[in-house]
Scaffold this active site. Structure first.
Site, mmCIF file in Angstrom:
data_model
loop_
_atom_site.group_PDB
_atom_site.id
_atom_site.type_symbol
_atom_site.label_atom_id
_atom_site.label_comp_id
_atom_site.label_asym_id
_atom_site.label_seq_id
_atom_site.Cartn_x
_atom_site.Cartn_y
_atom_site.Cartn_z
ATOM 1 N N GLU A 34 0.901 -1.080 -0.079
ATOM 2 C CA GLU A 34 -0.103 0.024 -0.165
ATOM 3 C C GLU A 34 0.535 0.992 0.588
ATOM 4 O O GLU A 34 1.916 1.433 0.991
ATOM 5 C CB GLU A 34 -1.154 -0.039 1.124
ATOM 6 C CG GLU A 34 -2.481 0.047 0.873
ATOM 7 C CD GLU A 34 -2.400 -0.874 -0.050
ATOM 8 O OE1 GLU A 34 -3.174 -0.503 -0.911
ATOM 9 O OE2 GLU A 34 -3.550 -1.633 0.582
ATOM 10 N N HIS A 35 0.697 2.106 -0.923
ATOM 11 C CA HIS A 35 1.201 3.670 -1.669
ATOM 12 C C HIS A 35 2.799 2.943 -1.445
ATOM 13 O O HIS A 35 3.929 4.292 -1.088
ATOM 14 C CB HIS A 35 1.252 4.473 0.290
ATOM 15 C CG HIS A 35 -0.273 4.907 0.420
ATOM 16 N ND1 HIS A 35 -0.684 6.498 0.126
ATOM 17 C CD2 HIS A 35 -1.845 3.952 0.843
ATOM 18 C CE1 HIS A 35 -1.679 6.427 0.220
ATOM 19 N NE2 HIS A 35 -1.930 5.928 0.998
ATOM 20 N N ASP A 37 2.836 2.162 -4.535
ATOM 21 C CA ASP A 37 3.171 2.209 -6.114
ATOM 22 C C ASP A 37 3.112 3.903 -6.647
ATOM 23 O O ASP A 37 4.533 3.149 -7.746
ATOM 24 C CB ASP A 37 2.116 2.187 -7.194
ATOM 25 C CG ASP A 37 1.060 3.130 -6.118
ATOM 26 O OD1 ASP A 37 0.867 3.961 -5.621
ATOM 27 O OD2 ASP A 37 -0.718 2.774 -7.081
ATOM 28 N N GLY A 126 -12.477 2.495 -1.726
ATOM 29 C CA GLY A 126 -11.524 1.757 -1.757
ATOM 30 C C GLY A 126 -11.121 0.437 -2.729
ATOM 31 O O GLY A 126 -10.144 -0.025 -2.815
ATOM 32 N N LEU A 127 -12.039 0.405 -3.892
ATOM 33 C CA LEU A 127 -12.010 -1.013 -4.795
ATOM 34 C C LEU A 127 -11.573 -0.042 -6.173
ATOM 35 O O LEU A 127 -12.589 -1.404 -7.116
ATOM 36 C CB LEU A 127 -13.097 -1.729 -3.798
ATOM 37 C CG LEU A 127 -13.724 -2.390 -2.945
ATOM 38 C CD1 LEU A 127 -15.246 -3.071 -3.997
ATOM 39 C CD2 LEU A 127 -12.254 -3.324 -2.733
ATOM 40 N N SER A 128 -11.704 0.920 -6.446
ATOM 41 C CA SER A 128 -11.271 1.344 -7.455
ATOM 42 C C SER A 128 -12.438 1.077 -8.516
ATOM 43 O O SER A 128 -12.185 0.952 -9.716
ATOM 44 C CB SER A 128 -9.885 0.343 -8.343
ATOM 45 O OG SER A 128 -8.885 0.701 -7.596
ATOM 46 N N SER A 129 -13.272 1.945 -8.091
ATOM 47 C CA SER A 129 -14.287 2.380 -9.241
ATOM 48 C C SER A 129 -13.854 3.126 -10.399
ATOM 49 O O SER A 129 -14.850 2.815 -11.110
ATOM 50 C CB SER A 129 -15.461 2.663 -8.538
ATOM 51 O OG SER A 129 -15.911 3.826 -7.378
ATOM 52 N N GLU A 162 -6.643 10.872 -15.092
ATOM 53 C CA GLU A 162 -6.895 11.598 -13.650
ATOM 54 C C GLU A 162 -5.953 12.641 -12.692
ATOM 55 O O GLU A 162 -6.057 13.507 -12.107
ATOM 56 C CB GLU A 162 -7.339 10.196 -12.498
ATOM 57 C CG GLU A 162 -7.740 10.538 -10.542
ATOM 58 C CD GLU A 162 -8.066 8.893 -10.419
ATOM 59 O OE1 GLU A 162 -8.366 9.174 -9.179
ATOM 60 O OE2 GLU A 162 -8.867 7.830 -11.482
ATOM 61 N N ASP A 174 -3.886 0.633 -9.442
ATOM 62 C CA ASP A 174 -5.098 1.071 -9.906
ATOM 63 C C ASP A 174 -5.962 0.065 -11.426
ATOM 64 O O ASP A 174 -6.857 -0.490 -11.945
ATOM 65 C CB ASP A 174 -6.601 1.644 -9.045
ATOM 66 C CG ASP A 174 -6.019 1.625 -7.711
ATOM 67 O OD1 ASP A 174 -5.326 0.863 -7.467
ATOM 68 O OD2 ASP A 174 -6.379 2.616 -7.155
HETATM 69 C C1 GLA Z 1 -5.445 4.199 -3.873
HETATM 70 C C2 GLA Z 1 -4.633 5.220 -5.681
HETATM 71 C C3 GLA Z 1 -3.276 4.173 -6.129
HETATM 72 C C4 GLA Z 1 -2.705 3.473 -4.468
HETATM 73 C C5 GLA Z 1 -2.889 3.199 -3.256
HETATM 74 C C6 GLA Z 1 -2.362 3.470 -3.005
HETATM 75 O O1 GLA Z 1 -5.636 2.830 -5.048
HETATM 76 O O2 GLA Z 1 -5.156 5.029 -6.571
HETATM 77 O O3 GLA Z 1 -2.208 4.394 -6.894
HETATM 78 O O4 GLA Z 1 -1.472 4.393 -4.143
HETATM 79 O O5 GLA Z 1 -3.813 4.205 -3.486
HETATM 80 O O6 GLA Z 1 -2.031 1.510 -2.386
#
Ligand code: GLA
Length: 385
Positions: A34-35, A37, A126-129, A162, A174
């Site tokens: 997490e965090h 990327d 937090g599921l990337s919609s 984005e 994502d």
């Molecule tokens: C969000 C961002 C991703 C990533 C995560 C944390 O989903 O869109 O690029 O940084 O947070 O891991």
């Protein structure tokens, strides 16, 4: 009626013809990493069986006409070659306008098209919609224009849309897993080279996502602040990203860093190591090690990166106690609310129900569980009449 039937039927009713094709792109769950990327590090997400569908057909003129079924049929219309103008009220429109503008920025010759959009990725969880919307739209518009591009390029377009127009400085995870996920697998992504290695999911492990019911707040400002703090840490070591700072270099000089910056850097450097190790543990079905790494990741997000909430910490601790070393659990995604993810054997699924009852009594929040399967990334679905 399924979402596929719904977009097809609505498209036909509105435009008096069947769509030419349906563009599909999934949401994602991140198992660990997490965090990392935007620090050019490693992530281990899977595309999931929640997705956005875009029923599409070509138009004779240069207009993009969109209907958003999940927003009470709101519409948007603009020329493919128009500059980016933020929509005054419809945030969903901005994602579509941003993707179109990014495609034009990259020199693609586009055609007008009609689009009907709907999906079932829970929003704000937090599921990337948003990534699934960006990837599905980019794929739809490129297909109409007869342009084929690699999955990594599709992802970069979503991320640029984005970053440059919607105003969120997100990394690549994502969009990349939405574009290139593999059925039955998680992807170990090296966010520097964008190389994605599929890791098979052990068949006895279920992926359980639990929406904590904690509304995600302050996400953009806190997210961007974390990015700045990571950049500051990297700069201290004369690097532009933390990927290039070794654990040894960090430990030797950590005491010279401001406290907050030191904590952020420690999280990222160790989370990268955990992610690579977790991919190996998954590949070799070493659930006890996965369990330990996911627990360490959560503690690090809580104490060092400071992106969890007390309710989520409680939920993760309660489920972790039930699972022991037979499964792993942690918060997933950008943080400040949203979902947790657990990997567990099917016989432990009953533990989820009792944990959620206890969670509601303790916090007053209703958490919603989903059992998910790892799915393939963006694809085109043929239309059945
Ligand atoms: C969000 C961002 C991703 C990533 C995560 C944390 O989903 O869109 O690029 O940084 O947070 O891991």
């Amino acid at each position: 009626m399924t979402i596929l039937e719904n977009v097809t039927r609505s498209f036909t009713n509105h435009f008096n013809r069947l769509p030419g094709f349906i563009s599909k792109a999934p949401g994602r769950v991140n198992l660990i990493g997490e965090h990392t990327d935007y620090n050019d590090g490693f992530v281990l997400p899977a595309a999931i069986d929640f997705f956005t569908l875009v029923a599409t057909s070509e138009r004779e003129d240069d207009l993009i006409q969109v209907i958003a079924l999940d927003y009470a049929g709101q519409t948007d219309e603009f020329s493919v070659n128009a500059g980016f103008d933020a929509h005054p009220t419809q945030m969903w429109s901005n994602y579509i306008r941003a993707v179109v503008r990014t495609l034009v920025d990259r020199g693609h010759q586009l055609k007008g098209c009609n689009l009907v959009v709907s999906g079932n990725v829970p929003q704000g969880a937090g599921l990337s919609s948003s990534a699934s919307l960006e990837v599905a739209i980019a794929q739809a518009i490129l297909t109409v224009a007869g342009i084929q591009i690699p999955a990594t390029e599709l992802a970069l377009i979503g991320q640029a849309a984005e970053n440059n127009y919607v105003g969120c400085a997100c990394g690549i995870m994502d969009q990349l897993v939405s574009a290139s996920g593999k059925k039955g697998h998680a992807l170990l992504i090296d966010c520097r080279s964008l190389e994605a290695t599929p890791i098979i999911m052990p068949p006895q492990l279920s992926i359980v996502i639990i929406n904590s019911g904690v509304e995600r707040g302050l996400v953009d400002s806190e997210y961007n602040l974390r990015r700045q703090q990571c950049a500051e840490a990297a700069k201290f070591f004369n690097q532009s990203v933390l990927r290039d700072v070794t654990k040894e270099q960090f430990l030797a000089a950590a005491h010279e860093l401001p406290d907050v910056v030191r904590k952020r850097a420690k999280h990222v450097i160790e989370e990268n190591e955990r992610t690579v190790e977790a991919a190996k543990a998954l590949a070799t079905n070493n659930v006890a090690l996965l369990s330990q790494l996911m627990a360490e990741s959560h503690v690090s997000m809580r104490d060092l990166f400071e992106i969890t909430t007390p309710e989520i910490d409680y939920l993760v601790a309660a489920l972790d106690k039930e699972l022991g070393s037979d499964g792993g659990v942690r918060m997933t995604g950008g943080g400040f609310g949203g979902c947790i993810v657990a990997l567990m054997p099917k016989q432990k699924l009953s533990a989820v129900a009792s944990t959620l009852v206890d969670y509601q009594l303790k916090t007053g929040l209703i958490a919603t569980p989903f059992i998910c399967t790892p799915e393939q990334g963006a694809s085109l679905v043929a239309v059945e009449s």
